[in-house]
Design a protein around this motif. Structure first.
Motif, mmCIF file in Angstrom:
data_model
loop_
_atom_site.group_PDB
_atom_site.id
_atom_site.type_symbol
_atom_site.label_atom_id
_atom_site.label_comp_id
_atom_site.label_asym_id
_atom_site.label_seq_id
_atom_site.Cartn_x
_atom_site.Cartn_y
_atom_site.Cartn_z
ATOM 1 N N ASN A 219 -9.612 0.944 5.599
ATOM 2 C CA ASN A 219 -9.103 -0.231 4.903
ATOM 3 C C ASN A 219 -10.296 -1.094 4.515
ATOM 4 O O ASN A 219 -10.978 -1.663 5.368
ATOM 5 C CB ASN A 219 -8.137 -1.003 5.817
ATOM 6 N N LYS A 220 -10.557 -1.193 3.214
ATOM 7 C CA LYS A 220 -11.758 -1.892 2.743
ATOM 8 C C LYS A 220 -11.754 -3.365 3.139
ATOM 9 O O LYS A 220 -12.805 -3.945 3.430
ATOM 10 C CB LYS A 220 -11.889 -1.744 1.227
ATOM 11 N N THR B 283 -6.339 -4.744 -0.817
ATOM 12 C CA THR B 283 -7.263 -4.404 -1.897
ATOM 13 C C THR B 283 -7.929 -3.040 -1.689
ATOM 14 O O THR B 283 -8.203 -2.627 -0.562
ATOM 15 C CB THR B 283 -8.346 -5.481 -2.067
ATOM 16 N N GLU B 284 -8.197 -2.363 -2.792
ATOM 17 C CA GLU B 284 -8.956 -1.115 -2.783
ATOM 18 C C GLU B 284 -10.347 -1.323 -3.381
ATOM 19 O O GLU B 284 -11.116 -0.377 -3.520
ATOM 20 C CB GLU B 284 -8.217 -0.041 -3.590
ATOM 21 N N ARG C 229 0.838 -1.212 0.000
ATOM 22 C CA ARG C 229 0.000 0.000 0.000
ATOM 23 C C ARG C 229 0.870 1.259 0.000
ATOM 24 O O ARG C 229 0.549 2.251 -0.671
ATOM 25 C CB ARG C 229 -0.931 -0.016 1.209
#
Length: 608
Positions: free
Chosen positions: A286-287, A333-334, A120
């Motif tokens: 944070n997804k 992940t985004e 990230r």
């Protein structure tokens, strides 16, 4: 608040109880009344919070820093760590020159968080790095030659950063050097005097390292590396253009998760990491973590408990019984849809892990019962045990017998083991010594946990070696279990306000234990078995000044078959002194307080 008085203390002003129902000796610390009053007046906290601080050796002059942990005041200069300058300079140059970077991580939570943090961070710097997480079953722990060589030859990687592994990976790093792959090690496991010939080895537990921050998880070290790289890029005016300077505080939720799940002490810098990290976690930026919290059914603001017991095990499940890279993928992940998909898969794998764990635990306990009395370390082994659950099983056996434990899963004559230790016994150093004595194929770790690979035929030799090496330390630190308690309360003093006030001393964990209290003259109003072996109770106040309206929900986990469980189940009117944690809960939108019962005593003469 009413705090009970005690009639018997020792020379250290500790309140002593004779053996409890679970065979423990209780010690209730009574700090100086003068120091309590000083902290109460200076910090504007309750008397109970002041007691907690003093019981953890936080004196009045240090109370403000403990109660108000600050990244700005606590973060060290990252360049104080050996090789940090070389590592940060090389990675910054790779970013500037658009070279290809790979992150080689471990498959546990510390490895997943470390990998996701650097991934990230590099994305924030405009770089998309590659992540490689080895398969636990096929490749085992740590670096391997084939993977590193393939990263160079097939993926054209220029620089690889290893996280949570690499300190003792001599041959793989030598092979990487030969094919022109530069390796930077970011780790926290105990090293030998010799280090691998990597470009840089950043590890607060290097033999030659003078850093005071030896208790960092790998993710805590990775965060310092990100700070150092940002500094180098800032000096090159890299952020003067289209790239926005990364806000590294947004990554502290990952640091908190890895630190808690790797059971690092929550003191010093780690306390700051986790305190601020929990704040970031609650913002749900944070997804992946947000999706996992939803799938796991977390409906209250998450804290250290949720990190260690709800989120961590699910992230670990990918590496234990599923796909090793799932945890890192989730944390990095985004894409909200991808996050939900991976979170659901990890939740499913965690249920599978629990079923496998139950079977292995039952078999391992049968062996442990026969070995516990005669050995300083309990080593149990079997073919067919799933290596993905042996660490959890080792922890359970250690809790039962209060001795170091190694659980070994054997396949084709090779055993893979997870080891857990007790305070005062450095099991990482012992395993490293066994490796240096050529007993192990591979091995290493830190004081409280380790792992190793061994030929099945050498298990007896290892058992003898470790029994001799750690006997003195085990004898000094095992024996009867000592339970430290922070005060004595009547049941009617247990309240929502008290539970909320205790949070001033959070986060709780290794090195800052969760508060436990003696609940004196607790009366059992109702009790029953719930689940397979938990005892659920309603606790009333049975003291001389009892408030008959007191009704507190309480539970004793996995105690139905023990003496404690049987006493709790004895029925209405039974009076006990309970050793318990006070938990703030929320039921249908309303705060309430519960008790987690950990032990009990029948010694009525001690408390007056």
């Amino acid at each position: 608040m009413e705090i009970a008085t005690i009639s018997k203390t020792d020379s250290d002003n500790k309140i002593l109880f004779s053996e409890s129902l679970l065979g423990a000796r209780w010690e209730v610390l009574e700090p100086s009344q003068k120091d309590i009053l000083t902290i109460v007046q200076q910090q504007q906290v309750s008397e109970m919070v002041a007691r907690l601080l003093l019981n953890r050796k936080v004196m009045p002059e240090n109370a403000a820093a403990f109660l108000n942990p600050s990244i700005k005041d606590s973060l060290p200069d990252p360049f104080h760590l050996l090789d940090m300058e070389k590592a940060a300079e090389r990675i910054a140059r790779a970013i500037l020159n658009k070279e290809k970077i790979a992150i080689f991580g471990d498959y546990d939570v510390d490895g997943a968080t470390s990998s996701a943090l650097l991934l990230r961070f590099l994305r924030m710097c405009g770089v998309e790095a590659m992540v490689y997480i080895p398969d636990r079953l096929l490749e085992g722990y740590g670096l391997n030659t084939d993977a590193l060589v393939n990263l160079r030859k097939e993926n054209k990687i220029d620089v690889v950063v290893t996280v949570d592994c690499g300190t003792v990976s001599f041959e793989p790093i030598e092979a990487a050097n030969k094919v022109g792959l530069e390796v930077i090690v970011v780790d926290h496991h105990i090293s030998t005097e010799e280090l691998p010939k990597a470009l840089a080895v950043i590890n607060p537990n290097r033999v030659d390292e003078k850093s005071p921050h030896r208790n960092l998880a790998a993710v805590g070290v990775a965060f310092l590396l990100a700070v150092a790289i940002r500094s180098k890029l800032r000096a090159q005016k890299y952020f003067a253009g289209n790239i926005k300077e990364p806000d590294l505080l947004k990554l502290l939720d990952l640091v908190a998760l890895g630190t808690v799940c790797d059971v690092m002490t929550l003191t010093g810098l780690n306390r700051v990491y986790v305190s601020r990290g929990v704040e970031i976690l609650r913002q749900r930026t944070n997804k992946g973590l947000a999706a996992l919290a939803d799938v796991a059914g977390i409906n209250t603001p998450p804290d250290v408990y949720h990190l260690g017991y709800i989120l961590g095990p699910r992230i670990n499940a990918g590496g234990r019984v599923g796909k090793s890279d799932l945890g890192c993928r989730l944390l990095a992940t985004e894409d909200a849809n991808e996050a939900i998909t991976i979170a659901k898969e990890l939740d499913k794998l965690n249920r599978e892990r629990q079923a496998i764990e139950l079977q292995v635990t039952e078999e391992a306990f049968l062996q442990a019962e026969k070995k516990a009395a005669e050995n300083s370390i309990i080593i149990v082994s079997s073919a067919g045990w799933h290596p993905g659950v042996i660490g959890i099983v080792a922890s359970r056996i250690k809790e039962k017998f209060n001795k170091p434990v190694a659980v070994v899963a054997i396949e084709n004559g090779i055993g893979k083991a997870s080891v857990r230790s007790i305070s005062g016994v450095d099991i990482g150093a012992a395993i490293t010594a066994a490796k240096q004595s050529d007993i192990l194929v591979n091995g290493g770790g830190h004081p409280m946990a380790a792992g190793f690979t061994i030929e099945e035929g050498k298990l007896a030799e290892l058992e003898n070696f470790l029994n001799q090496r750690i006997k003195k330390d085990v004898d000094a630190n095992s024996g009867i279990t000592v339970m430290k308690l922070d005060g004595v309360l009547p049941a009617h003093a247990v309240s929502v306000d008290l539970a909320k006030s205790l949070q001033r001393a959070a986060p709780f964990g290794m090195g800052n234990r969760e508060p436990k209290f003696v609940i004196k003259d607790a009366m059992i109003i109702e009790s029953r078995i719930v689940g397979e072996d938990h005892v659920s109770c309603i606790i009333g106040d049975g003291g001389a000044t009892a408030d008959k309206r007191t009704r507190i929900k309480a539970i004793a986990f996995r105690q139905a078959g023990t003496r404690l469980g049987k006493e709790l189940l004895a029925g209405y009117g039974k009076k006990l002194h309970l050793a318990a944690k006070i938990k703030l809960d929320n039921w249908q939108g309303k705060d309430r307080v519960d008790l987690i019962i950990e032990d009990a005593s029948l010694d009525n003469w001690i408390i007056r």
